[in-house]
Design a protein around this motif. Sequence first.
Motif, PDB file in Angstrom:
ATOM      1  N   THR A 207       4.171  -0.649 -14.017  1.00  0.00           N
ATOM      2  CA  THR A 207       3.398   0.575 -14.216  1.00  0.00           C
ATOM      3  C   THR A 207       4.085   1.474 -15.229  1.00  0.00           C
ATOM      4  O   THR A 207       5.237   1.247 -15.622  1.00  0.00           O
ATOM      5  CB  THR A 207       3.219   1.312 -12.872  1.00  0.00           C
TER       6      THR A 207
ATOM      7  N   SER B   7       0.714   6.517 -11.448  1.00  0.00           N
ATOM      8  CA  SER B   7       0.547   5.732 -12.672  1.00  0.00           C
ATOM      9  C   SER B   7      -0.589   6.273 -13.534  1.00  0.00           C
ATOM     10  O   SER B   7      -1.493   6.952 -13.070  1.00  0.00           O
ATOM     11  CB  SER B   7       0.259   4.270 -12.326  1.00  0.00           C
TER      12      SER B   7
ATOM     13  N   ARG C 197      -2.826   4.416 -15.051  1.00  0.00           N
ATOM     14  CA  ARG C 197      -3.968   3.625 -14.581  1.00  0.00           C
ATOM     15  C   ARG C 197      -3.526   2.930 -13.301  1.00  0.00           C
ATOM     16  O   ARG C 197      -2.383   3.074 -12.858  1.00  0.00           O
ATOM     17  CB  ARG C 197      -4.379   2.572 -15.638  1.00  0.00           C
ATOM     18  N   ASN C 198      -4.395   2.170 -12.679  1.00  0.00           N
ATOM     19  CA  ASN C 198      -3.951   1.399 -11.527  1.00  0.00           C
ATOM     20  C   ASN C 198      -2.835   0.461 -11.959  1.00  0.00           C
ATOM     21  O   ASN C 198      -2.942  -0.208 -12.990  1.00  0.00           O
ATOM     22  CB  ASN C 198      -5.120   0.584 -10.957  1.00  0.00           C
ATOM     23  N   PRO C 199      -1.732   0.397 -11.212  1.00  0.00           N
ATOM     24  CA  PRO C 199      -0.614  -0.455 -11.618  1.00  0.00           C
ATOM     25  C   PRO C 199      -1.000  -1.930 -11.585  1.00  0.00           C
ATOM     26  O   PRO C 199      -1.909  -2.349 -10.862  1.00  0.00           O
ATOM     27  CB  PRO C 199       0.463  -0.146 -10.577  1.00  0.00           C
ATOM     28  N   THR C 200      -0.287  -2.706 -12.404  1.00  0.00           N
ATOM     29  CA  THR C 200      -0.483  -4.153 -12.420  1.00  0.00           C
ATOM     30  C   THR C 200       0.311  -4.776 -11.280  1.00  0.00           C
ATOM     31  O   THR C 200       1.519  -4.528 -11.152  1.00  0.00           O
ATOM     32  CB  THR C 200      -0.020  -4.751 -13.762  1.00  0.00           C
TER      33      THR C 200
ATOM     34  N   ASP D  10       0.827  -1.212   0.000  1.00  0.00           N
ATOM     35  CA  ASP D  10       0.000   0.000   0.000  1.00  0.00           C
ATOM     36  C   ASP D  10       0.859   1.258   0.000  1.00  0.00           C
ATOM     37  O   ASP D  10       0.538   2.247  -0.681  1.00  0.00           O
ATOM     38  CB  ASP D  10      -0.926   0.003   1.217  1.00  0.00           C
TER      39      ASP D  10
ATOM     40  N   ILE E 168       2.362   1.653  -3.604  1.00  0.00           N
ATOM     41  CA  ILE E 168       1.341   2.060  -4.579  1.00  0.00           C
ATOM     42  C   ILE E 168       0.962   3.527  -4.381  1.00  0.00           C
ATOM     43  O   ILE E 168       0.739   4.258  -5.351  1.00  0.00           O
ATOM     44  CB  ILE E 168       0.099   1.152  -4.477  1.00  0.00           C
TER      45      ILE E 168
END
Length: 290
Positions: free
Chosen positions: A258, A239, A241-244, A231, A234
């Motif tokens: 990302t 990023s 988009r939301n990172p993988t 958390d 992140i």
Amino acid sequence: MPPLKLGIPKGSLQDSTVELFARAGWRISVSSRSYYPTIDDPEIECMLVRAQEMARYVEHGGLDCGLTGNDWIIESGADVQEVVELVYSKTSLGRVRWVLAVAEDSSIKTVKDIQGKVIATEAVRMTEKYLERNGVQARVEFSWGATEVKVPKLADAIVEITETGSSLRANRLRIVDTLLESSTRFIANRAALKDPWKSEKIGGLAMLLDGAIKAYSRVGLLLNVRREDLDKVIATLPSLRNPTVSQLSDPNWVAINTIVEEKTVRQLIPKLKAAHAEGIVEYPLNKVVY
């Protein structure tokens, strides 16, 4: 089936356009002796055309599609479909400006001071419309080139295109006003877009060219992190988009992949390390397609 007729802008945009196509996945080879560059796609036929004329030839169907500035679309008055905006120019990923400029020591301070005077420019129609909007009457003369040197002996002012203003400053000119900001557009003939095959081909070109532009200033980041720190890591990442997040073989660890702006990386990596990220890898991108 006849190939798609693609116009490549000859002149200042030529090299940057060829580079953009390479990043998008097409290799174009230009010969100094030919106006027909080769491309590694048998479904496309290229032709070098001046950006000033591109929209007119696309409108009339001599070309199915091409790249030119929206300034020249406006100047020509051509009825074409703008497929996608591609923000790049001769030297940068930015827009260019058409400006009204005068000699540094000129008494002209605003467009109103142009009343009754002479303006030299390559963009005659654009300049006339600008004067009309401002309620000013002046003589607008077409310039075949070397427009900066015409002030003050041959003209009182010029309307000229600039990226950084350095050429104007070098010629001791001062910007009075900006007429238009312009960027490159991928344009298409309206009838060509009604042909299913051509429309699909043009759409694919547009998508990948746009993806290459989006990738120019971005890089990928790959890093590993313990689940207990996930958390915090992140929260550090700006990023697109939301990172993988992927599970590693060790259940206590995950990998994050990302995309970030390249200019942020030098500040971002130390912050990621401080958040206990490990194995950080930065890698280049050719295309970013949403």
